[in-house]
Design a protein around this motif. Structure first.
Motif, PDB file in Angstrom:
ATOM      1  N   GLY A  46      21.665  21.443  -4.879  1.00  0.00           N
ATOM      2  CA  GLY A  46      21.807  22.671  -4.101  1.00  0.00           C
ATOM      3  C   GLY A  46      20.496  23.240  -3.599  1.00  0.00           C
ATOM      4  O   GLY A  46      20.496  24.125  -2.741  1.00  0.00           O
ATOM      5  N   ARG A  47      19.367  22.746  -4.109  1.00  0.00           N
ATOM      6  CA  ARG A  47      18.075  23.279  -3.670  1.00  0.00           C
ATOM      7  C   ARG A  47      17.453  22.371  -2.616  1.00  0.00           C
ATOM      8  O   ARG A  47      17.530  21.148  -2.710  1.00  0.00           O
ATOM      9  N   LEU A  48      16.811  22.984  -1.613  1.00  0.00           N
ATOM     10  CA  LEU A  48      16.207  22.249  -0.512  1.00  0.00           C
ATOM     11  C   LEU A  48      14.756  22.655  -0.322  1.00  0.00           C
ATOM     12  O   LEU A  48      14.355  23.781  -0.648  1.00  0.00           O
ATOM     13  N   ARG A  49      13.967  21.733   0.208  1.00  0.00           N
ATOM     14  CA  ARG A  49      12.621  22.020   0.697  1.00  0.00           C
ATOM     15  C   ARG A  49      12.724  22.115   2.221  1.00  0.00           C
ATOM     16  O   ARG A  49      13.313  21.244   2.863  1.00  0.00           O
ATOM     17  N   PHE A  50      12.140  23.181   2.808  1.00  0.00           N
ATOM     18  CA  PHE A  50      12.188  23.384   4.245  1.00  0.00           C
ATOM     19  C   PHE A  50      10.794  23.104   4.802  1.00  0.00           C
ATOM     20  O   PHE A  50       9.839  23.816   4.480  1.00  0.00           O
ATOM     21  N   ILE A  51      10.686  22.088   5.653  1.00  0.00           N
ATOM     22  CA  ILE A  51       9.376  21.609   6.091  1.00  0.00           C
ATOM     23  C   ILE A  51       9.255  21.705   7.607  1.00  0.00           C
ATOM     24  O   ILE A  51      10.066  21.140   8.348  1.00  0.00           O
ATOM     25  N   GLU A  52       8.252  22.427   8.063  1.00  0.00           N
ATOM     26  CA  GLU A  52       7.917  22.482   9.482  1.00  0.00           C
ATOM     27  C   GLU A  52       6.754  21.515   9.715  1.00  0.00           C
ATOM     28  O   GLU A  52       5.730  21.573   9.033  1.00  0.00           O
ATOM     29  N   VAL A  53       6.909  20.606  10.682  1.00  0.00           N
ATOM     30  CA  VAL A  53       5.926  19.556  10.937  1.00  0.00           C
ATOM     31  C   VAL A  53       5.121  19.893  12.188  1.00  0.00           C
ATOM     32  O   VAL A  53       5.694  20.196  13.244  1.00  0.00           O
ATOM     33  N   LYS A  54       3.797  19.839  12.064  1.00  0.00           N
ATOM     34  CA  LYS A  54       2.909  20.068  13.197  1.00  0.00           C
ATOM     35  C   LYS A  54       1.960  18.889  13.336  1.00  0.00           C
ATOM     36  O   LYS A  54       1.189  18.595  12.422  1.00  0.00           O
ATOM     37  N   GLY A  55       2.023  18.209  14.474  1.00  0.00           N
ATOM     38  CA  GLY A  55       1.130  17.093  14.730  1.00  0.00           C
ATOM     39  C   GLY A  55      -0.147  17.554  15.410  1.00  0.00           C
ATOM     40  O   GLY A  55      -0.142  18.519  16.171  1.00  0.00           O
ATOM     41  N   ARG A  56      -1.246  16.840  15.155  1.00  0.00           N
ATOM     42  CA  ARG A  56      -2.553  17.175  15.743  1.00  0.00           C
ATOM     43  C   ARG A  56      -3.149  15.924  16.354  1.00  0.00           C
ATOM     44  O   ARG A  56      -3.162  14.858  15.726  1.00  0.00           O
ATOM     45  N   VAL A  57      -3.647  16.052  17.578  1.00  0.00           N
ATOM     46  CA  VAL A  57      -4.351  14.949  18.214  1.00  0.00           C
ATOM     47  C   VAL A  57      -5.831  15.281  18.255  1.00  0.00           C
ATOM     48  O   VAL A  57      -6.244  16.433  18.057  1.00  0.00           O
ATOM     49  N   ALA A  58      -6.636  14.268  18.468  1.00  0.00           N
ATOM     50  CA  ALA A  58      -8.094  14.455  18.482  1.00  0.00           C
ATOM     51  C   ALA A  58      -8.490  15.522  19.487  1.00  0.00           C
ATOM     52  O   ALA A  58      -8.035  15.525  20.634  1.00  0.00           O
ATOM     53  N   GLY A  59      -9.323  16.444  19.080  1.00  0.00           N
ATOM     54  CA  GLY A  59      -9.809  17.503  19.962  1.00  0.00           C
ATOM     55  C   GLY A  59      -9.061  18.805  19.848  1.00  0.00           C
ATOM     56  O   GLY A  59      -9.489  19.817  20.415  1.00  0.00           O
ATOM     57  N   ALA A  60      -7.966  18.831  19.142  1.00  0.00           N
ATOM     58  CA  ALA A  60      -7.193  20.070  19.012  1.00  0.00           C
ATOM     59  C   ALA A  60      -7.911  21.034  18.087  1.00  0.00           C
ATOM     60  O   ALA A  60      -8.450  20.644  17.055  1.00  0.00           O
ATOM     61  N   ARG A  61      -7.904  22.295  18.453  1.00  0.00           N
ATOM     62  CA  ARG A  61      -8.548  23.313  17.617  1.00  0.00           C
ATOM     63  C   ARG A  61      -7.547  24.317  17.062  1.00  0.00           C
ATOM     64  O   ARG A  61      -7.834  25.016  16.103  1.00  0.00           O
ATOM     65  N   THR A  62      -6.397  24.402  17.717  1.00  0.00           N
ATOM     66  CA  THR A  62      -5.396  25.364  17.274  1.00  0.00           C
ATOM     67  C   THR A  62      -4.045  24.694  17.097  1.00  0.00           C
ATOM     68  O   THR A  62      -3.810  23.605  17.622  1.00  0.00           O
ATOM     69  N   VAL A  63      -3.175  25.370  16.362  1.00  0.00           N
ATOM     70  CA  VAL A  63      -1.792  24.941  16.242  1.00  0.00           C
ATOM     71  C   VAL A  63      -0.929  26.169  16.488  1.00  0.00           C
ATOM     72  O   VAL A  63      -1.234  27.266  15.992  1.00  0.00           O
ATOM     73  N   THR A  64       0.100  26.017  17.301  1.00  0.00           N
ATOM     74  CA  THR A  64       0.967  27.138  17.649  1.00  0.00           C
ATOM     75  C   THR A  64       2.215  27.114  16.790  1.00  0.00           C
ATOM     76  O   THR A  64       2.885  26.091  16.676  1.00  0.00           O
ATOM     77  N   VAL A  65       2.514  28.266  16.199  1.00  0.00           N
ATOM     78  CA  VAL A  65       3.690  28.413  15.354  1.00  0.00           C
ATOM     79  C   VAL A  65       4.569  29.485  15.977  1.00  0.00           C
ATOM     80  O   VAL A  65       4.087  30.563  16.349  1.00  0.00           O
ATOM     81  N   THR A  66       5.846  29.214  16.111  1.00  0.00           N
ATOM     82  CA  THR A  66       6.744  30.161  16.754  1.00  0.00           C
ATOM     83  C   THR A  66       7.091  31.316  15.806  1.00  0.00           C
ATOM     84  O   THR A  66       6.948  31.212  14.588  1.00  0.00           O
ATOM     85  N   LYS A  67       7.559  32.386  16.397  1.00  0.00           N
ATOM     86  CA  LYS A  67       7.974  33.547  15.609  1.00  0.00           C
ATOM     87  C   LYS A  67       9.087  33.179  14.641  1.00  0.00           C
ATOM     88  O   LYS A  67       9.088  33.621  13.484  1.00  0.00           O
ATOM     89  N   ASN A  68      10.025  32.375  15.102  1.00  0.00           N
ATOM     90  CA  ASN A  68      11.132  31.946  14.250  1.00  0.00           C
ATOM     91  C   ASN A  68      10.621  31.183  13.034  1.00  0.00           C
ATOM     92  O   ASN A  68      11.088  31.385  11.906  1.00  0.00           O
ATOM     93  N   GLU A  69       9.652  30.298  13.230  1.00  0.00           N
ATOM     94  CA  GLU A  69       9.087  29.510  12.129  1.00  0.00           C
ATOM     95  C   GLU A  69       8.352  30.398  11.127  1.00  0.00           C
ATOM     96  O   GLU A  69       8.462  30.208   9.909  1.00  0.00           O
ATOM     97  N   ILE A  70       7.625  31.385  11.632  1.00  0.00           N
ATOM     98  CA  ILE A  70       6.887  32.289  10.737  1.00  0.00           C
ATOM     99  C   ILE A  70       7.848  33.123   9.901  1.00  0.00           C
ATOM    100  O   ILE A  70       7.682  33.264   8.681  1.00  0.00           O
ATOM    101  N   LEU A  71       8.876  33.687  10.549  1.00  0.00           N
ATOM    102  CA  LEU A  71       9.833  34.516   9.813  1.00  0.00           C
ATOM    103  C   LEU A  71      10.601  33.691   8.784  1.00  0.00           C
ATOM    104  O   LEU A  71      10.878  34.175   7.674  1.00  0.00           O
ATOM    105  N   THR A  72      10.936  32.459   9.137  1.00  0.00           N
ATOM    106  CA  THR A  72      11.623  31.592   8.175  1.00  0.00           C
ATOM    107  C   THR A  72      10.736  31.327   6.967  1.00  0.00           C
ATOM    108  O   THR A  72      11.205  31.352   5.824  1.00  0.00           O
TER     109      THR A  72
END
Length: 364
Positions: free
Chosen positions: A282-308
């Motif tokens: 009954g227990r789950l792990r909730f995982i949001e995946v963010k990929g990064r390519v060479a040269g990236a400095r930031t990662v964008t997270v949506t409001k829905n993802e943050i609130l979750t």
């Protein structure tokens, strides 16, 4: 709260709206329909109305080719309103692209999709929970009242024998004790019938509350004469290939840890992977995946993802994946990645990738 909002703003929802998806660099608009779905049981209230036991908002997106999909729990959190200058910019483009699209036809399609894909899941979730709860209640009620009935049955017989022997109880007689036992028996039967009615669940037809046209950011860029975003990884979804590699890496890491991951990224529920923990049913792990390519400095997270993440602090994981030249170079898990909610008007927030990476750890 939802009932109050719907009562006050239902006509406004029906008028429709135009929203912008800043994460979508495509150029094809789509429709977002919001529906209300309810499940009733077998009871009726004093005015003869059915008793609703569960009410849920559901969201369906339909593209210009007529393909429908589940839009997730709260897709609107990741969209922003259309700006005034964008309205004039979009007017001729939308008229040309959406000419002939009939809202009522799309509504029917959204309802049909919801009945086929969303309603069964909602019904099964409620049925499983409700039936288990009602059966537990039935067992408790039956146990308690059966014991009381047995007591008063025994008490009535005991008093009857005393009365036959000439010993009259001034406080209670056998007839009153028998009446009490019969009342409890009738009460038990009535309560069992009511609980059986509570188990008699049925879904009601979904109702369309309103809709919005979702405009991709890429279309706005083209109409403004702008090129693609300049910084690699600005929205942490550079290419489908990077996304695929990142998801595969995390899914593989979860399996190696003994978990059972499932890809739910298309549902936009605030995370990309639900990972079942076999040792804790009954227990789950909730995982949001963010990929990064060479040269990236930031990662964008949506409001829905943050609130979750803030609503599920102990079970939510932000998985960062570094991809270079078509190969995964590293995976890090960040627990409790966000400290506060985004501003009300924000659809997404940019975070420093290196700072998040430094807070991460090997998958576990």
């Amino acid at each position: 709260t939802i009932d109050v909002i719907l009562e006050r703003y239902r006509p406004l929802l029906k008028q429709g709206a135009v929203l912008v998806d800043e994460r979508d660099e495509g150029e094809t608009p789509r429709w977002l329909f919001y529906l209300e779905h309810a499940i009733r049981d077998g009871r009726v209230d004093g005015e003869g109305r059915v008793r609703v036991v569960s009410r849920r908002l559901q969201f369906v997106e339909i593209d210009v080719e007529g393909h429908a999909r589940n839009a997730g729990y709260a897709p609107y959190l990741d969209y922003r309103p259309l700006l005034e200058d964008e309205k004039e910019l979009l007017a001729p483009e939308l008229e040309a692209r959406l000419q002939g699209a009939q809202a009522h036809d799309l509504e029917a399609q959204a309802v049909s999709y919801a009945v086929r894909e969303l309603v069964p899941a909602h019904f099964e979730e409620v049925r499983r929970h409700k039936v288990a709860l009602v059966e537990k209640t039935m067992a408790a009620v039956k146990d308690r009242l059966t014991k009381e009935i047995a007591y008063w049955d025994h008490r009535a017989e005991e008093l009857r024998l005393q009365e036959q022997a000439g010993k009259v109880n001034a406080r209670i007689n056998s007839a009153r004790a028998r009446q009490r036992a019969d009342e409890l028996q009738a009460r038990l039967e009535k309560r069992m019938r009511e609980l059986e009615q509570e188990k008699n669940l049925a879904p009601l037809p979904p109702e369309v509350l309103g809709y919005a046209l979702v405009v991709p950011n890429g279309l706005l860029r083209r109409l403004r004469g702008e090129g693609a975003a300049g910084e690699p990884g600005l929205f942490a979804r550079e290419t489908e290939e990077v996304e695929r590699l990142a998801m595969e890496a995390v899914m593989e890491a979860e399996r190696a840890l003994g978990y059972e991951p499932r890809d739910v990224s298309r549902e936009r529920c605030g995370y990309d992977i639900e990972s079942r923990i076999p040792a804790q049913p009954g227990r789950l792990r909730f995982i949001e995946v963010k990929g990064r390519v060479a040269g990236a400095r930031t990662v964008t997270v949506t409001k829905n993802e943050i609130l979750t993440a803030l609503n599920k602090p102990d079970d939510y994981i932000l998985a960062l994946v570094q991809v270079q030249e078509g190969r995964v170079r590293g995976v890090r898990y960040v627990r409790r990645p966000f400290r506060r909610e985004p501003d009300f008007g924000a659809a997404s927030v940019n975070y420093d990738f290196d700072e998040l990476w430094g807070r991460g750890e090997e998958p576990r």
